[in-house]
Design a protein around this motif. Structure first.
Motif, PDB file in Angstrom:
ATOM      1  N   THR A  14       0.823  -1.211   0.000  1.00 12.47           N
ATOM      2  CA  THR A  14       0.000   0.000   0.000  1.00 12.47           C
ATOM      3  C   THR A  14       0.852   1.254   0.000  1.00 12.47           C
ATOM      4  O   THR A  14       0.706   2.124  -0.866  1.00 12.47           O
ATOM      5  N   PHE A  15       1.784   1.364   0.968  1.00 14.79           N
ATOM      6  CA  PHE A  15       2.503   2.637   1.056  1.00 14.79           C
ATOM      7  C   PHE A  15       3.612   2.782   0.010  1.00 14.79           C
ATOM      8  O   PHE A  15       4.157   3.866  -0.172  1.00 14.79           O
ATOM      9  N   SER A  16       3.920   1.707  -0.726  1.00 16.98           N
ATOM     10  CA  SER A  16       4.873   1.853  -1.830  1.00 16.98           C
ATOM     11  C   SER A  16       4.272   2.660  -2.973  1.00 16.98           C
ATOM     12  O   SER A  16       4.990   3.136  -3.856  1.00 16.98           O
ATOM     13  N   GLN A  17       2.937   2.819  -2.930  1.00 11.06           N
ATOM     14  CA  GLN A  17       2.242   3.635  -3.934  1.00 11.06           C
ATOM     15  C   GLN A  17       1.876   5.013  -3.389  1.00 11.06           C
ATOM     16  O   GLN A  17       1.142   5.762  -4.033  1.00 11.06           O
ATOM     17  N   ASN A  18       2.386   5.358  -2.217  1.00  9.51           N
ATOM     18  CA  ASN A  18       2.046   6.623  -1.560  1.00  9.51           C
ATOM     19  C   ASN A  18       2.451   7.819  -2.414  1.00  9.51           C
ATOM     20  O   ASN A  18       3.448   7.776  -3.143  1.00  9.51           O
ATOM     21  N   GLU A  19       1.665   8.901  -2.282  1.00  7.59           N
ATOM     22  CA  GLU A  19       1.958  10.118  -3.057  1.00  7.59           C
ATOM     23  C   GLU A  19       3.251  10.793  -2.621  1.00  7.59           C
ATOM     24  O   GLU A  19       3.870  11.533  -3.388  1.00  7.59           O
ATOM     25  N   HIS A  20       3.693  10.539  -1.392  1.00  3.58           N
ATOM     26  CA  HIS A  20       4.888  11.197  -0.869  1.00  3.58           C
ATOM     27  C   HIS A  20       6.130  10.385  -1.264  1.00  3.58           C
ATOM     28  O   HIS A  20       6.233   9.205  -0.934  1.00  3.58           O
TER      29      HIS A  20
END
Length: 286
Positions: A142-148
């Motif tokens: 999930t967070f590997s696709q984060n905007e940041h």
């Protein structure tokens, strides 16, 4: 030998060897295996490989009524995973009062923990400033696709889970990825894994060392780890009490096998004259 106690192995290794084993994240598997063998057999068991010559087998069982047997101790562990876990043991908590939150960071096998901890607190500060708080646990997928971009970089660096919560005293708590998978015992997984593991080219030295003893009994004691294939590892969970029905497919150099998901789970052994059994239910000594 005056210090010998039945059920306790005699350790002939040099102090440096013992210290190196103890520092590993699994601890001294050789000594633990020797203790199991000594308690079950009731015989004099010697941790004999002191590096005095090449090709020494790890353990020797000095039977009172027949020639000795030999036991080679091996551990199924991914070395990259081992380095990560060892790093986590050194850096389980990082003080970070200025964060005002507790961060929970789980490292995967590819993470370079020692390098990550040098910048982790400052990187989490950037997350908080951007309102990236991870109030619920998020997985790497999930967070590997984060905007940041800094969040994405943390995923690329081997962090596999992130979460945080408000706290009076800020802190970063670091964890190692563990084993996991479907719940349910399947002896076929264990059989396939053991066959592949013992016949693999990387165990050629193990097989050669045992063959060179020319002993009638040539044992392999396999220590599992959290990097062992889940189906095999879970088959030896302490929640189960049954035994495999089929004999293992051993290399010709190996006559007896012991398996233990050290330091937890059930230790099982297979001897040609008795099949599979659980040594802990048949101790000969204390």
């Amino acid at each position: 030998m005056k210090d010998y106690r039945p059920g306790y192995p005699i350790d002939e290794r040099i102090p440096d060897q013992r210290a190196r084993m103890e520092k590993g994240h699994l601890g001294d598997v050789e000594l633990a295996a020797a203790r199991v063998v000594a308690r079950f057999t009731g015989e004099r068991v010697v941790v004999q490989d002191d590096n005095s010559r090449a090709g020494m087998v790890d353990l020797r069982i000095d039977y009172a009524d027949r020639p000795p047997a030999y036991v080679e101790v091996v551990t199924d562990i991914d070395q990259q995973y081992s380095r990560m876990v060892s790093g986590v043991r050194q850096h389980q908590k990082l003080p970070a009062a200025r964060l005002g939150r507790i961060w929970y960071v789980t490292m995967g096998a590819s993470a370079n923990v020692n390098r990550l901890v040098r910048s982790l607190v400052s990187r989490l500060e950037v997350f908080q400033a951007a309102d990236q708080l991870f109030d619920t646990v998020q997985a790497q997928a999930t967070f590997s696709q984060n905007e940041h971009p800094d969040v994405r970089r943390l995923a690329a660096d081997g962090v596999i889970e992130l979460a945080s919560a408000p706290a009076k005293d800020g802190e970063v708590r670091i964890y190692a990825d563990g084993a996991g998978g479907p719940v349910g015992q399947d002896w076929a997984h264990l059989d396939d894994w053991l066959h592949e593991y013992l016949h693999h080219a990387e165990r050629a030295d193990v097989r050669a060392k045992l063959a060179a003893t020319h002993a009638a009994e040539r044992h392999v004691f396999v220590g599992m780890s959290f990097s062992t294939a889940w189906g095999a590892y879970h088959a030896l969970s302490s929640r189960y009490s049954n035994l495999p029905e089929l004999a293992p497919r051993l290399p010709s150099e190996v006559t007896h096998v012991w398996i233990w998901p050290w330091p937890i789970g059930r230790c099982l052994a297979w001897f040609p004259d008795r099949g599979w059994f659980e040594p802990g239910r048949h101790w000969a000594t204390e």
